[in-house]
Scaffold this motif. Structure first.
Motif, PDB file in Angstrom:
ATOM      1  N   LYS A   1       0.830  -1.199   0.000  1.00 12.82           N
ATOM      2  CA  LYS A   1       0.000   0.000   0.000  1.00 12.82           C
ATOM      3  C   LYS A   1       0.866   1.251   0.000  1.00 12.82           C
ATOM      4  O   LYS A   1       0.569   2.219  -0.694  1.00 12.82           O
ATOM      5  CB  LYS A   1      -0.912   0.025   1.226  1.00 12.82           C
ATOM      6  CG  LYS A   1      -2.060  -0.922   1.180  1.00 12.82           C
ATOM      7  CD  LYS A   1      -2.895  -0.760   2.432  1.00 12.82           C
ATOM      8  CE  LYS A   1      -3.993  -1.796   2.487  1.00 12.82           C
ATOM      9  NZ  LYS A   1      -4.807  -1.668   3.699  1.00 12.82           N
ATOM     10  N   ARG A   2       1.920   1.232   0.796  1.00 10.32           N
ATOM     11  CA  ARG A   2       2.819   2.379   0.879  1.00 10.32           C
ATOM     12  C   ARG A   2       3.431   2.688  -0.477  1.00 10.32           C
ATOM     13  O   ARG A   2       3.478   3.838  -0.906  1.00 10.32           O
ATOM     14  CB  ARG A   2       3.914   2.093   1.908  1.00 10.32           C
ATOM     15  CG  ARG A   2       4.940   3.191   2.036  1.00 10.32           C
ATOM     16  CD  ARG A   2       5.944   2.898   3.140  1.00 10.32           C
ATOM     17  NE  ARG A   2       6.617   1.640   3.023  1.00 10.32           N
ATOM     18  CZ  ARG A   2       7.759   1.440   2.362  1.00 10.32           C
ATOM     19  NH1 ARG A   2       8.342   2.445   1.753  1.00 10.32           N
ATOM     20  NH2 ARG A   2       8.326   0.254   2.326  1.00 10.32           N
TER      21      ARG A   2
ATOM     22  N   ILE B   1       9.392  14.711  -3.963  1.00  4.28           N
ATOM     23  CA  ILE B   1      10.330  14.287  -2.914  1.00  4.28           C
ATOM     24  C   ILE B   1       9.607  13.506  -1.831  1.00  4.28           C
ATOM     25  O   ILE B   1      10.095  12.475  -1.363  1.00  4.28           O
ATOM     26  CB  ILE B   1      11.068  15.512  -2.341  1.00  4.28           C
ATOM     27  CG1 ILE B   1      11.995  16.095  -3.398  1.00  4.28           C
ATOM     28  CG2 ILE B   1      11.851  15.144  -1.092  1.00  4.28           C
ATOM     29  CD1 ILE B   1      12.598  17.434  -3.030  1.00  4.28           C
ATOM     30  N   ALA B   2       8.419  13.980  -1.439  1.00  5.50           N
ATOM     31  CA  ALA B   2       7.637  13.259  -0.435  1.00  5.50           C
ATOM     32  C   ALA B   2       7.262  11.866  -0.938  1.00  5.50           C
ATOM     33  O   ALA B   2       7.311  10.892  -0.181  1.00  5.50           O
ATOM     34  CB  ALA B   2       6.388  14.056  -0.080  1.00  5.50           C
ATOM     35  N   GLY B   3       6.912  11.767  -2.219  1.00  6.46           N
ATOM     36  CA  GLY B   3       6.594  10.458  -2.801  1.00  6.46           C
ATOM     37  C   GLY B   3       7.790   9.525  -2.822  1.00  6.46           C
ATOM     38  O   GLY B   3       7.667   8.336  -2.503  1.00  6.46           O
ATOM     39  N   PHE B   4       8.952  10.047  -3.176  1.00  3.76           N
ATOM     40  CA  PHE B   4      10.164   9.215  -3.166  1.00  3.76           C
ATOM     41  C   PHE B   4      10.509   8.760  -1.755  1.00  3.76           C
ATOM     42  O   PHE B   4      10.881   7.603  -1.541  1.00  3.76           O
ATOM     43  CB  PHE B   4      11.352   9.960  -3.780  1.00  3.76           C
ATOM     44  CG  PHE B   4      11.381   9.951  -5.277  1.00  3.76           C
ATOM     45  CD1 PHE B   4      11.128   8.803  -6.003  1.00  3.76           C
ATOM     46  CD2 PHE B   4      11.660  11.106  -5.980  1.00  3.76           C
ATOM     47  CE1 PHE B   4      11.147   8.779  -7.381  1.00  3.76           C
ATOM     48  CE2 PHE B   4      11.695  11.107  -7.364  1.00  3.76           C
ATOM     49  CZ  PHE B   4      11.436   9.943  -8.065  1.00  3.76           C
ATOM     50  N   TYR B   5      10.397   9.669  -0.790  1.00  2.00           N
ATOM     51  CA  TYR B   5      10.669   9.289   0.597  1.00  2.00           C
ATOM     52  C   TYR B   5       9.684   8.235   1.079  1.00  2.00           C
ATOM     53  O   TYR B   5      10.063   7.297   1.773  1.00  2.00           O
ATOM     54  CB  TYR B   5      10.598  10.517   1.505  1.00  2.00           C
ATOM     55  CG  TYR B   5      11.862  11.322   1.588  1.00  2.00           C
ATOM     56  CD1 TYR B   5      13.007  10.988   0.882  1.00  2.00           C
ATOM     57  CD2 TYR B   5      11.928  12.448   2.395  1.00  2.00           C
ATOM     58  CE1 TYR B   5      14.157  11.740   0.968  1.00  2.00           C
ATOM     59  CE2 TYR B   5      13.082  13.208   2.490  1.00  2.00           C
ATOM     60  CZ  TYR B   5      14.181  12.851   1.773  1.00  2.00           C
ATOM     61  OH  TYR B   5      15.329  13.590   1.878  1.00  2.00           O
ATOM     62  N   LEU B   6       8.410   8.385   0.723  1.00  2.00           N
ATOM     63  CA  LEU B   6       7.409   7.396   1.122  1.00  2.00           C
ATOM     64  C   LEU B   6       7.692   6.054   0.462  1.00  2.00           C
ATOM     65  O   LEU B   6       7.576   5.007   1.095  1.00  2.00           O
ATOM     66  CB  LEU B   6       6.004   7.886   0.756  1.00  2.00           C
ATOM     67  CG  LEU B   6       4.846   6.985   1.149  1.00  2.00           C
ATOM     68  CD1 LEU B   6       4.810   6.795   2.659  1.00  2.00           C
ATOM     69  CD2 LEU B   6       3.535   7.567   0.663  1.00  2.00           C
ATOM     70  N   PHE B   7       8.085   6.084  -0.794  1.00  2.00           N
ATOM     71  CA  PHE B   7       8.387   4.835  -1.500  1.00  2.00           C
ATOM     72  C   PHE B   7       9.540   4.095  -0.831  1.00  2.00           C
ATOM     73  O   PHE B   7       9.504   2.875  -0.674  1.00  2.00           O
ATOM     74  CB  PHE B   7       8.739   5.128  -2.964  1.00  2.00           C
ATOM     75  CG  PHE B   7       8.783   3.917  -3.835  1.00  2.00           C
ATOM     76  CD1 PHE B   7       7.626   3.415  -4.398  1.00  2.00           C
ATOM     77  CD2 PHE B   7       9.982   3.269  -4.097  1.00  2.00           C
ATOM     78  CE1 PHE B   7       7.654   2.289  -5.203  1.00  2.00           C
ATOM     79  CE2 PHE B   7      10.025   2.147  -4.898  1.00  2.00           C
ATOM     80  CZ  PHE B   7       8.857   1.656  -5.453  1.00  2.00           C
ATOM     81  N   ALA B   8      10.554   4.845  -0.415  1.00  2.00           N
ATOM     82  CA  ALA B   8      11.731   4.230   0.203  1.00  2.00           C
ATOM     83  C   ALA B   8      11.546   3.960   1.688  1.00  2.00           C
ATOM     84  O   ALA B   8      12.341   3.239   2.284  1.00  2.00           O
ATOM     85  CB  ALA B   8      12.946   5.135  -0.001  1.00  2.00           C
TER      86      ALA B   8
ATOM     87  N   LYS C   1      12.401  10.694   7.136  1.00  2.00           N
ATOM     88  CA  LYS C   1      11.930  12.068   6.975  1.00  2.00           C
ATOM     89  C   LYS C   1      10.655  12.156   6.126  1.00  2.00           C
ATOM     90  O   LYS C   1      10.253  13.242   5.723  1.00  2.00           O
ATOM     91  CB  LYS C   1      13.016  12.938   6.322  1.00  2.00           C
ATOM     92  CG  LYS C   1      14.261  13.075   7.152  1.00  2.00           C
ATOM     93  CD  LYS C   1      13.976  13.908   8.380  1.00  2.00           C
ATOM     94  CE  LYS C   1      15.253  14.085   9.188  1.00  2.00           C
ATOM     95  NZ  LYS C   1      15.000  14.741  10.445  1.00  2.00           N
ATOM     96  N   THR C   2      10.019  11.036   5.875  1.00  2.00           N
ATOM     97  CA  THR C   2       8.801  11.014   5.060  1.00  2.00           C
ATOM     98  C   THR C   2       7.715  11.905   5.639  1.00  2.00           C
ATOM     99  O   THR C   2       7.107  12.702   4.924  1.00  2.00           O
ATOM    100  CB  THR C   2       8.272   9.574   4.914  1.00  2.00           C
ATOM    101  OG1 THR C   2       9.262   8.775   4.290  1.00  2.00           O
ATOM    102  CG2 THR C   2       6.994   9.529   4.120  1.00  2.00           C
ATOM    103  N   ASN C   3       7.456  11.760   6.929  1.00  2.00           N
ATOM    104  CA  ASN C   3       6.365  12.516   7.535  1.00  2.00           C
ATOM    105  C   ASN C   3       6.628  14.018   7.518  1.00  2.00           C
ATOM    106  O   ASN C   3       5.707  14.806   7.346  1.00  2.00           O
ATOM    107  CB  ASN C   3       6.115  12.023   8.963  1.00  2.00           C
ATOM    108  CG  ASN C   3       5.555  10.618   8.957  1.00  2.00           C
ATOM    109  OD1 ASN C   3       4.929  10.199   7.992  1.00  2.00           O
ATOM    110  ND2 ASN C   3       5.791   9.886  10.018  1.00  2.00           N
TER     111      ASN C   3
ATOM    112  N   THR D   1       6.985   5.207   9.541  1.00  2.00           N
ATOM    113  CA  THR D   1       8.254   5.795   9.094  1.00  2.00           C
ATOM    114  C   THR D   1       8.842   6.743  10.132  1.00  2.00           C
ATOM    115  O   THR D   1       9.842   7.389   9.862  1.00  2.00           O
ATOM    116  CB  THR D   1       8.062   6.549   7.766  1.00  2.00           C
ATOM    117  OG1 THR D   1       7.007   7.497   7.910  1.00  2.00           O
ATOM    118  CG2 THR D   1       7.744   5.579   6.639  1.00  2.00           C
ATOM    119  N   GLY D   2       8.243   6.825  11.300  1.00  2.00           N
ATOM    120  CA  GLY D   2       8.751   7.684  12.361  1.00  2.00           C
ATOM    121  C   GLY D   2       7.802   8.826  12.638  1.00  2.00           C
ATOM    122  O   GLY D   2       7.435   9.556  11.729  1.00  2.00           O
TER     123      GLY D   2
END
Length: 145
Positions: free
Chosen positions: A3-4, A55-62, A66-68, A120-121
């Motif tokens: 889902k993420r 950038i938020a999408g890439f962070y969420l994918f990985a 720092k996603t949040n 993700t923290g």
């Protein structure tokens, strides 16, 4: 985890499609002085919002820690753009369809950021306040330069 990655892929796809549209609408000035005028720099505001979402999408994918923070930064930037435009303090550079898409993404990004849906923290108060302040800075830079 699936889902993420699906949600992240949707965010990335939206950012790329709208970013390409906004990039194609940038008008280059004919003289050197035109590059230093606010009208030229203001054209990059919608593109900056797309880059934040990307950038938020890439962070969420990985699954980056720092996603949040980046999700909250994107959300605050879009919501501030909408509210400041609604109040009449700025004139948004976003077309109506993009504003609606970004607002939907921002509400979802807020939910992801503040609920820590994918582990993700947790975002701290300082992180949330920092993303709010940075969202204000982005909006004011592209509207009051």
């Amino acid at each position: 985890m699936k889902k993420r990655k699906v949600i992240a892929s949707v965010f990335i796809l939206i950012a790329l499609i709208l970013g390409a549209i906004f990039y194609s609408e940038i008008v280059l000035p004919e003289s050197l002085e035109g590059y230093f005028k606010p009208a030229y720099i203001n054209q990059f505001g919608p593109l900056a919002i797309c880059i934040e979402l990307l950038i938020a999408g890439f962070y969420l994918f990985a699954g980056h820690p720092k996603t949040n923070f980046t999700m909250a930064l994107f959300g605050f930037t879009v919501v501030l753009d909408f509210i400041l435009n609604l109040v009449g303090l700025i004139t948004t550079g976003l077309p109506f369809y993009a504003l609606i898409i970004f607002l939907c993404c921002a509400v979802f990004a807020f939910w992801l950021a503040f609920s820590n849906a994918f582990g993700t923290g947790r975002i701290s108060f300082v992180g949330a306040f920092g993303s709010f302040v940075m969202g204000i800075i982005v909006e004011l830079f592209f509207n009051y330069l």
